[in-house]
Motif scaffolding. Sequence first.
Motif, PDB file in Angstrom:
ATOM      1  N   CYS A   1       0.821  -1.203   0.000  1.00 60.02           N
ATOM      2  CA  CYS A   1       0.000   0.000   0.000  1.00 60.02           C
ATOM      3  C   CYS A   1       0.847   1.240   0.000  1.00 60.02           C
ATOM      4  N   TYR A   2       1.821   1.207   0.831  1.00 57.97           N
ATOM      5  CA  TYR A   2       2.643   2.399   0.925  1.00 57.97           C
ATOM      6  C   TYR A   2       3.351   2.672  -0.379  1.00 57.97           C
ATOM      7  N   SER A   3       3.843   1.627  -0.946  1.00 61.37           N
ATOM      8  CA  SER A   3       4.574   1.858  -2.186  1.00 61.37           C
ATOM      9  C   SER A   3       3.647   2.353  -3.267  1.00 61.37           C
TER      10      SER A   3
ATOM     11  N   TYR B   1      -0.954  -1.261 -11.850  1.00 64.12           N
ATOM     12  CA  TYR B   1      -0.205  -1.586 -10.650  1.00 64.12           C
ATOM     13  C   TYR B   1      -0.972  -1.148  -9.428  1.00 64.12           C
ATOM     14  N   GLN B   2      -1.486  -0.009  -9.577  1.00 64.08           N
ATOM     15  CA  GLN B   2      -2.172   0.529  -8.423  1.00 64.08           C
ATOM     16  C   GLN B   2      -3.322  -0.348  -8.025  1.00 64.08           C
TER      17      GLN B   2
ATOM     18  N   SER C   1       9.575   3.439 -10.294  1.00 66.49           N
ATOM     19  CA  SER C   1       9.504   3.977  -8.941  1.00 66.49           C
ATOM     20  C   SER C   1      10.138   5.347  -8.948  1.00 66.49           C
ATOM     21  N   ALA C   2       9.399   6.227  -8.407  1.00 68.42           N
ATOM     22  CA  ALA C   2       9.906   7.591  -8.367  1.00 68.42           C
ATOM     23  C   ALA C   2      10.629   7.807  -7.066  1.00 68.42           C
ATOM     24  N   ALA C   3      11.499   8.715  -7.118  1.00 65.82           N
ATOM     25  CA  ALA C   3      12.341   8.901  -5.942  1.00 65.82           C
ATOM     26  C   ALA C   3      11.604   9.663  -4.859  1.00 65.82           C
ATOM     27  N   THR C   4      10.997  10.695  -5.277  1.00 64.66           N
ATOM     28  CA  THR C   4      10.353  11.491  -4.256  1.00 64.66           C
ATOM     29  C   THR C   4       8.895  11.665  -4.605  1.00 64.66           C
TER      30      THR C   4
ATOM     31  N   ALA D   1       7.068  -2.887  -5.631  1.00 64.10           N
ATOM     32  CA  ALA D   1       6.714  -1.720  -6.429  1.00 64.10           C
ATOM     33  C   ALA D   1       7.299  -1.808  -7.815  1.00 64.10           C
ATOM     34  N   ALA D   2       8.343  -2.557  -7.906  1.00 60.75           N
ATOM     35  CA  ALA D   2       9.022  -2.617  -9.199  1.00 60.75           C
ATOM     36  C   ALA D   2       8.262  -3.468 -10.187  1.00 60.75           C
TER      37      ALA D   2
END
Lengths: 139, 681
Positions: free
Chosen positions: B24-26, B192-193, B55-58, B49-50
Amino acid sequence: MAVCVAVIAKENYPLYIRSAPTENELKFHYMVHTSLDVVDEKISAMGKALVDQRELYLGLLYPTEDYKVYGYVTNSKVKFVMVVDSSNTALRDNEIRSMFRKLHNSYTDVMCNPFYNPGDRIQSRAFDSMVTSMMIQVC
Amino acid sequence: MEAAAGGGCGSGPPLLLSEGEQQCYSELFASCAAAGAAVGGPGSGPPEAARAVPSAATAAAGPVADLFRASQLPAETLHQITELCGAKRVGYFGPTQFYIALKLIAAAQSGLPVRIESIKCEVPLPRFLMSKTDAEIRFGNPTELHGTKVQIPYLITEKNTFKRMDDEDKQQETQSPTMSPLASPPSSPPHYQRVPLSHAYGKLRSNTEQMHPAPYEARQPLVQPEGPSSGAPGTKPPRHQASLIRSFSVEREPQDNNSNYPDEPWRITEEQREYYVNQFRSLQPDPSSFISGSVAKNFFTKSKLSIPELSYIWELSDADCDGALTLPEFCAAFHLIVARKNGYPLPEGLPPTLQTEYLQAAFPKPKRECALFDSYSESMPANQQPRDLNRMEKLSVKDMADFPVPTQDVTSDDKQGLKSTADEALPRDVSEDPATSKDSNSLKARPRSRSYSSTSIEEAMKRGEDPPTPPPRPQKTHSRASSLDLNKVFQPSVPATKSGLLPPPPALPPRPCPSQISHLRVNSKRSAQRRPPTQLPNYGDFRLQKQSEQAPEAEIHPQLNRAPSQAAESSPAKKDIPYSQPPSKPIRRKFRPENPATENQDTSTAVGGPASAATVKPHAAVQKQSSKQKKAIQTAIRKNKEANAVLARLNSELQQQLKEVHQERIALENQLEQLRPVTVL
């Protein structure tokens, strides 16, 4: 205003009857039932004249110490009976008439529903809400 | 599972996330990041997440802030959390900060103090109340959704749920045709979501057995097939971001800018609208007029919903309570039925998107082109209704069976999707793609098949017709009571048969007594030979004689007497002949030698008749009379035969009319039975 509202079919069985929940409902059912005799009496008294000339609002059917019973009959012999608490400041006749008119309008709306078979109990939520609005006004 | 928070967060205990939390967090992070136009940077995205997403950094501050606000915590708490998680320190929300923040949010929501130690605790997932995402959800209970409050029963047990808050109530169209290509979200990120969300809902569903997430899940797989089929991928990410931004905002948004709101169960999409309009046309060719109550009742009864529910739906949709449905009312009613069949509870009041004014405004034109709809619309244009009907006839056996079956397929897919685990979610989603696309195709096909076979449409139309007009008044030709009618009957026929025979005598006095009739009879008989005036002396004789025979004749031919005697009043003499009794008397009298059976009197009297006549008359005339009588007899015979023929025809006509009246009577009695109110007693 009303403590009990009943819709009686032409064959004198109830299509809809609802009482203010605080009271003994059986008593109201009995009052409505006995008032049917008075209704029939009034209808037959006017019955000599043409049905068209007969007024729909029957007025006070009979008073008891606590309650007054008003009646209204439609052209298709569907009767509306309303029991009103006497302790209220006397409701004007016009108010009672307007309440019956609202009942009649809601009843015709129920009739317009093609899924409603005449003779069934009335289960329309709109009708229920309208009756509720009439009954809780007083409280 | 990340054992330790990487990155710059050196303070505090390591962040331990369960697998579900991880996902969820990811996912949240990814959405925030994507929405925030993620700046590049090394993201130690969690392995899960991958899966499919970069995956974004921020995570951008904006969406993150929105997300935090959506968590319904007080601002102070949020500030505290932000501080604690280290974002303020490092100046950005990296993954670790984000995860810590989420964990703290979860802790705060469950009532734990916001402290860095809280991240060690086992807390349920944080709850966020979203307004919209396009990965979004349908939810079930409209009453719950109105509020900003999160549905606690769901969440306490498990997973992160996204609740979408609509402007309107709620439930959304489960049917896949509702998706239009414009509304389809970008494929991969939402994909993905959705995976964790589907997982979340799966668990949730299995535990709480609430219907509400189910539609969400169903929506997801339904949405997915649209993704690939939708437009250019280039358009997707911006839209996705935009939708995500929207999704994290708590405020309500105007709905009008985006007409494709797949999330809203009470909004009618183009496809549905087209379908409803076509159905309307099948019942009522003119889109601007009404469908009567009985027609609509038959139509909606085929949906196999219970009568009280249908009654309630009618109450909701017939806004003016006139017992008939206009096109917007019909669409609203149909939509409610569809929603109900897909499991949504009926709303308390008519949702705004289903109200008449809204529908009329939103869809001014009955037909609108829609990319996805083209193939569908080709099959169902109004002018191809006959083909539809033909097709429907083929499917008529199962037309209504198709109606519930595909929806059940969809709901079963929903449930299957829900119950899947995370691992299965993806393959299941993939597998559901063809399934749901098949379903969507079948759903698209369903309108064709579901359109209530031609026979039932005809029945609907017939039922919708006015009650049969009252039987036509009986023609004025046959009533027994009216002698004039018979005259009219025979006037056209008799002249044809007797055209050359005898000229009609002058108008007769009313109710001629038999003597007069006999007078005319004789008159007509004689007129062939001589003009009436010359017969005067005979009239008297005959009259006298005939009068004496009236009585016996009367019993013998009562039937003829009744009608003919009246008819003879004003009829020409030749009519008298066929059915007036007195004319028959002279016939009889004269025919006595020929018709002994019908006469009580025997030939002696017959002979006596002429004899008596002869006695009255001068003897010299007897011979002449007998010859004349013979001729008269012959003409009388002829006329009698014609009279018989005419009477026979009359009889058959009367019989026919009697049959028709009987049938009408039976029909009316049936109608009366149907219309009579059912008595409870």
